[in-house]
Design a protein around this motif. Structure first.
Motif, short mmCIF file in Angstrom:
data_model
loop_
_atom_site.label_atom_id
_atom_site.label_comp_id
_atom_site.label_asym_id
_atom_site.label_seq_id
_atom_site.Cartn_x
_atom_site.Cartn_y
_atom_site.Cartn_z
N CYS A 160 0.83 -1.20 0.00
CA CYS A 160 0.00 0.00 0.00
C CYS A 160 0.87 1.25 0.00
O CYS A 160 1.89 1.33 0.69
N ALA A 161 0.45 2.26 -0.75
CA ALA A 161 1.22 3.50 -0.86
C ALA A 161 1.45 4.15 0.50
O ALA A 161 2.45 4.85 0.71
N GLY A 162 0.56 3.90 1.45
CA GLY A 162 0.71 4.48 2.78
C GLY A 162 1.94 4.00 3.53
O GLY A 162 2.37 4.63 4.50
N THR A 163 2.51 2.87 3.08
CA THR A 163 3.74 2.37 3.73
C THR A 163 5.01 2.98 3.13
O THR A 163 6.08 2.89 3.73
N HIS A 164 4.92 3.57 1.96
CA HIS A 164 6.12 3.92 1.20
C HIS A 164 7.00 5.00 1.84
O HIS A 164 8.24 4.83 1.87
N PRO A 165 6.44 6.12 2.33
CA PRO A 165 7.33 7.10 2.97
C PRO A 165 8.10 6.50 4.15
O PRO A 165 9.31 6.73 4.28
N ALA A 166 7.42 5.72 4.99
CA ALA A 166 8.09 5.10 6.13
C ALA A 166 9.14 4.09 5.68
O ALA A 166 10.23 4.01 6.26
N LEU A 167 8.83 3.32 4.64
CA LEU A 167 9.81 2.35 4.14
C LEU A 167 11.07 3.04 3.63
O LEU A 167 12.18 2.59 3.88
N ASP A 168 10.89 4.13 2.90
CA ASP A 168 12.06 4.88 2.44
C ASP A 168 12.92 5.32 3.63
O ASP A 168 14.15 5.18 3.62
N ALA A 169 12.25 5.85 4.67
CA ALA A 169 12.99 6.35 5.84
C ALA A 169 13.73 5.22 6.55
O ALA A 169 14.90 5.36 6.92
N ILE A 170 13.06 4.08 6.74
CA ILE A 170 13.67 2.95 7.44
C ILE A 170 14.85 2.39 6.66
O ILE A 170 15.92 2.12 7.21
N LEU A 171 14.66 2.20 5.36
CA LEU A 171 15.74 1.64 4.55
C LEU A 171 16.93 2.59 4.47
O LEU A 171 18.09 2.16 4.48
N ASP A 172 16.65 3.90 4.42
CA ASP A 172 17.75 4.88 4.43
C ASP A 172 18.53 4.80 5.75
O ASP A 172 19.77 4.81 5.76
N LEU A 173 17.80 4.73 6.86
CA LEU A 173 18.46 4.65 8.16
C LEU A 173 19.27 3.36 8.29
O LEU A 173 20.39 3.36 8.82
N ARG A 174 18.73 2.28 7.79
CA ARG A 174 19.43 0.99 7.85
C ARG A 174 20.73 1.05 7.05
O ARG A 174 21.77 0.55 7.49
N ARG A 175 20.66 1.65 5.85
CA ARG A 175 21.88 1.76 5.03
C ARG A 175 22.91 2.67 5.70
O ARG A 175 24.11 2.40 5.67
N GLN A 176 22.44 3.76 6.30
CA GLN A 176 23.36 4.74 6.89
C GLN A 176 24.04 4.22 8.16
O GLN A 176 25.21 4.50 8.41
N HIS A 177 23.28 3.44 8.96
CA HIS A 177 23.78 3.07 10.29
C HIS A 177 24.07 1.58 10.45
O HIS A 177 24.64 1.17 11.46
N GLY A 178 23.67 0.77 9.46
CA GLY A 178 24.05 -0.63 9.46
C GLY A 178 23.47 -1.49 10.58
O GLY A 178 24.05 -2.51 10.93
N PHE A 179 22.32 -1.11 11.14
CA PHE A 179 21.74 -1.92 12.21
C PHE A 179 20.96 -3.11 11.64
O PHE A 179 20.57 -3.12 10.47
N THR A 180 20.75 -4.11 12.48
CA THR A 180 19.98 -5.30 12.12
C THR A 180 18.78 -5.39 13.05
O THR A 180 18.63 -4.61 14.00
N ALA A 181 17.94 -6.38 12.79
CA ALA A 181 16.75 -6.58 13.64
C ALA A 181 17.15 -6.82 15.09
O ALA A 181 16.47 -6.37 16.02
N ALA A 182 18.25 -7.53 15.30
CA ALA A 182 18.70 -7.84 16.66
C ALA A 182 19.12 -6.58 17.42
O ALA A 182 19.11 -6.56 18.66
N ASP A 183 19.47 -5.52 16.70
CA ASP A 183 19.91 -4.27 17.34
C ASP A 183 18.74 -3.39 17.76
O ASP A 183 18.92 -2.43 18.52
#
Length: 345
Positions: A160-183
């Motif tokens: 759903c399009a309603g998830t897309h802004p949040a997904l962009d933000a989460i994926l950007d943060l993950r790439r920038q800071h390298g955290f995993t689910a365990a973190d």
């Protein structure tokens, strides 16, 4: 309709713009009330847009076009209660089919009311339109082009399009800071007031429900580092790593979002890590929106992923080439034959 008319690609593009502008005019007059009352615009407005496009391709005259749209008004339907089921994506197919049927019926002489859209018991009234007249919206047709002013969004995530802004933000943060689910200790996602009425599955049981789950989409993005078609296959929907992260993700309404932007286009994400770090990101739109258009490679990747479900790689690439030069295609049937799984057997 393009196949029936033996139309070239240029004619299809022309008809697509006609349909786009008709849908935009209806949306301007009918929303937000129409959508918030439970109607799914892809189908309700899309049926009339498809009818207008089909009428253009089939060369209907003014009277027949009016009857075509009136017939389409009686065909249009699609309720948001079906989100998260097979019926939701069916809405798009029904809109396309019904638009062609309306044009063919009108061409054959079928009668329909001249007030089917704006009459006292017409389309606008029955479908909870914000306005009961199309006057202002229709006034700008042919003078103001919505396709140019607001542009076209290409959805880069199959959710759903309603998830897309949040997904962009989460994926950007993950790439920038390298955290995993365990973190991750917790993730808080702020959204506008409309988003929770659409993303209604906090613990989805199927892939279709998962497409309408902010918690699932966010968890999958953290665990996998991406969101694609396979994200919504049973293997990942039942993945213990994603399931274990769901209770740590909360979606809440942020009163500061949505007042100055279209619904579903903003999100504020805060990730709290177990080491004490707090990571935050604000998203206004998403990749693929007109302000942040998809790259050629992103479009190609999406097309190949979707087409690859039914076509071999050579046919998918051939279709892509035709689509990229659609204005030079001599006849639409070449493209539709290439896109047909039956034709490759």
């Amino acid at each position: 309709a393009g196949e029936l008319a033996g139309a070239p690609g240029q004619a299809l593009l022309d008809a697509w713009v006609v349909g786009f502008e008709i849908e935009a005019a209806l949306g301007a007059a009918m929303n937000p009330r129409h959508y918030t009352q439970g109607w799914h615009c892809t189908s309700t407005l899309g049926t009339l847009g498809a009818a207008a496009a089909a009428a253009r391709l089939l060369g209907l005259d003014r009277d027949a076009i009016a009857r075509c749209l009136a017939v389409a008004a009686s065909e249009a339907s699609g309720v948001k209660e079906n989100f998260g089921t097979d019926a939701k994506p069916l809405h798009a197919g029904l809109a396309a089919r019904n638009g062609i049927v309306a044009a063919l019926l009108a061409k054959s002489g079928l009668t329909a009311s001249a007030r089917a859209l704006d009459g006292p018991q017409g389309y606008l009234k029955a479908m909870a339109s914000e306005r009961q007249s199309l006057g202002d919206a229709l006034e700008v047709l042919g003078r103001r082009w919505e396709v140019l002013e607001t542009g076209v969004t290409i959805k880069l995530y199959p959710s759903c399009a309603g998830t897309h802004p949040a997904l962009d933000a989460i994926l950007d943060l993950r790439r920038q800071h390298g955290f995993t689910a365990a973190d991750v200790e917790a993730i808080a996602i702020g959204v506008d007031a409309l988003t929770p009425t659409i993303l209604i599955y906090d613990r989805p049981a199927t892939g279709l429900e998962a497409k309408f789950s902010m918690q699932y989409c966010a968890a999958a993005a953290v665990v996998m580092g991406r969101v694609g078609l396979d994200t919504f296959e049973p293997a990942l929907v039942n993945d213990a790593r994603i399931g274990g992260l769901l209770p740590r993700i909360a979606m809440t309404v942020d009163a500061t979002l949505g007042s100055d932007a279209p619904a579903l286009t903003q999100a504020r994400v805060t990730v709290r890590l177990r080491d004490g770090r707090m990571l935050g990101a604000y998203a206004d739109g998403a990749r693929g929106y007109p302000a942040r258009p998809a790259t050629e490679q992103e479009v190609t990747t999406k097309f190949r992923a979707c087409a690859g479900r039914v076509l071999d790689a050579d046919r998918a690439d051939a279709a892509m080439l035709m689509l990229r030069s659609l204005d030079h295609l001599a006849e639409m049937r070449r493209l539709t034959d290439c896109l047909s799984p039956e034709a490759q057997r």
